[in-house]
Design an enzyme around this catalytic site. Structure first.
Site, PDB file in Angstrom:
ATOM      1  N   ASP A 218       0.856  -1.186   0.000  1.00 36.71           N
ATOM      2  CA  ASP A 218       0.000   0.000   0.000  1.00 36.71           C
ATOM      3  C   ASP A 218       0.895   1.240   0.000  1.00 36.71           C
ATOM      4  OD1 ASP A 218      -3.050   0.769   0.573  1.00 36.71           O
ATOM      5  OD2 ASP A 218      -1.767   2.205   1.617  1.00 36.71           O
ATOM      6  N   ILE A 219       0.629   2.170  -0.925  1.00 32.08           N
ATOM      7  CA  ILE A 219       1.416   3.403  -0.996  1.00 32.08           C
ATOM      8  C   ILE A 219       1.011   4.317   0.160  1.00 32.08           C
ATOM      9  CG2 ILE A 219       1.996   5.415  -2.407  1.00 32.08           C
ATOM     10  CD1 ILE A 219       1.319   3.736  -4.865  1.00 32.08           C
ATOM     11  N   ASN A 226      -2.659  12.747  -4.318  1.00 31.92           N
ATOM     12  CA  ASN A 226      -3.721  13.174  -5.235  1.00 31.92           C
ATOM     13  C   ASN A 226      -4.228  14.572  -4.889  1.00 31.92           C
ATOM     14  OD1 ASN A 226      -3.892  10.997  -7.041  1.00 31.92           O
ATOM     15  ND2 ASN A 226      -5.212   9.828  -5.666  1.00 31.92           N
ATOM     16  N   ASP A 235      -1.522   9.153 -10.783  1.00 29.01           N
ATOM     17  CA  ASP A 235      -1.426   8.038 -11.724  1.00 29.01           C
ATOM     18  C   ASP A 235       0.029   7.774 -12.109  1.00 29.01           C
ATOM     19  OD1 ASP A 235      -4.143   7.711 -11.673  1.00 29.01           O
ATOM     20  OD2 ASP A 235      -4.520   8.631 -13.641  1.00 29.01           O
ATOM     21  N   GLU A 261      -4.489   2.341  -4.591  1.00 27.92           N
ATOM     22  CA  GLU A 261      -3.040   2.329  -4.374  1.00 27.92           C
ATOM     23  C   GLU A 261      -2.556   1.026  -3.771  1.00 27.92           C
ATOM     24  OE1 GLU A 261      -4.738   4.262  -0.575  1.00 27.92           O
ATOM     25  OE2 GLU A 261      -5.286   3.946  -2.678  1.00 27.92           O
TER      26      GLU A 261
END
Length: 366
Positions: A218-219, A226, A235, A261
């Site tokens: 997971d980022i 964003n 993206d 993500e």
């Protein structure tokens, strides 16, 4: 009036290609697509040995990586996956010559063997090269027929990608997860059987004795990326993370974009004392990378060992629990479910989980 002449039927050799193209059209598994194409081409050219390469263009270098090989004993043809995802080789003159035109080919004679190379793809966009060694001198008509067959292979692969890859990152999509997860559990069962086999039998199946693993990525703080930079740069982060995954893991490891993500990694045949460092290598690659406009980004990871006695939901849940622990205890780190349980940092509260731990303890001490 002259009588109508019957059309000339295709030769048995051309029927081999037609049959191969028809089989490709019904094939849905990626490795089977590669194997069927290579084996059919070998049979058509009476090949004795064949190699299928992936092509990678990283300016200014053009390199190839071996995906698999075909061997024929004159009666049957056998395919073997041999890729390790790390061995990229310079392109030799024959392979390079095949890449100079759309779906090009090149031929050379070495002693009593003819060596042929066929590029699969348009000029500058070829993704594979098929190399075949045959004792028979190839005709130009045979080469042109095989090139048409390889266009069928290319089209089938494009259809596979459309159905199975995430449109943004080109990683496997969530739709393909269930089928691949079943194969991973089957591989874990094989590894477990090999581990419990008698010593003499274990040596024969040594490549399959290491366990399988499921990792979740997971980022960190992706929503802030964003919000602060816009979805276009968000993206871009997803694209670059996907590229880093492909560079960090083996080509036969399964990499998925699971949504947003979150990513999932399936590893086969990895020793327990190596798995943490494999996932951490990827984490460090993300940490060091300079993302356009955004700068540095981090990710958290959790992983679990695949135990075939547990349900898919339980296995994925274990990896998720390890991921949540990473995110709740500082982020930008890797944790394994079993390690966390053994150290007392996580508890298994489900009855099925408790029964499983007791079973493991009994196996060790009884």
């Amino acid at each position: 009036m002259s009588p109508l002449t019957a059309p000339t039927p295709p030769s048995p050799r051309l029927l081999t290609l037609l049959s191969g193209a028809e089989a490709l059209s019904r094939t849905r598994d990626l490795r089977t697509i590669f194997r069927n194409a290579a084996e059919c081409a070998m049979r058509f050219l009476d090949g004795r040995f064949g190699l299928l390469f992936a092509v990678r263009f990283t300016p200014p270098d053009l390199t190839v990586g071996l995906l698999g090989c075909c061997v024929s004993d004159g009666t049957d043809t056998y395919w073997e996956d041999v890729c390790d995802g790390n061995s990229w080789l310079p392109v030799d003159p024959l392979l390079g010559g095949s890449l100079e035109t759309d779906f090009g080919h090149a031929v050379s004679q070495e002693g009593d063997t003819w060596r042929l190379a066929f590029a699969i793809g348009a000029l500058g966009q070829a993704r594979w090269v098929l190399e075949i060694h045959t004792p028979q001198a190839p005709s130009e008509a045979d080469c042109e027929a095989l090139k048409l067959f390889l266009r069928c292979f290319d089209n089938q692969h494009q259809q596979w990608e459309y159905a199975n890859l995430d449109t943004l990152t080109r990683l496997l999509n969530r739709k393909t997860f269930d089928d691949d997860f079943e194969r991973l559990i089957a591989a874990a069962e094989l590894a477990e059987q090999a581990r419990k086999a008698p010593l003499e039998r274990r040596e024969q199946i040594q490549p399959f004795t290491q366990p399988c693993w499921l990792g979740v990525v997971d980022i960190d703080h992706f929503k802030k990326i964003n919000d602060n930079f816009g979805h276009l740069f968000g993206d871009e982060v997803l694209l670059r993370v996907a590229d880093l995954m492909r560079q960090s893991f083996r080509s036969n490891d399964k990499l998925f974009r699971f949504g947003g993500e979150e990513f999932v990694v399936m590893l086969r045949n990895v020793a327990e004392d190596h798995v943490h460092s494999i996932f951490d290598r990827f984490r460090r690659a993300v940490e060091r990378f300079e993302f356009p406009r955004v700068g540095h980004v981090a990710c958290s990871l959790g992983f679990s060992r695949i135990d075939p006695r547990l349900s898919p939901a339980e296995l994925l849940g274990r990896a998720d629990e390890a991921l949540y622990y990473s995110k709740e205890h500082g982020r930008n780190q890797v944790n394994g479910f079993d390690e966390l349980v053994m150290s007392g940092k996580l508890r298994i509260v489900s009855p099925a989980g408790q029964a499983q731990i007791q079973s493991d303890i009994d196996e060790i001490f009884l």
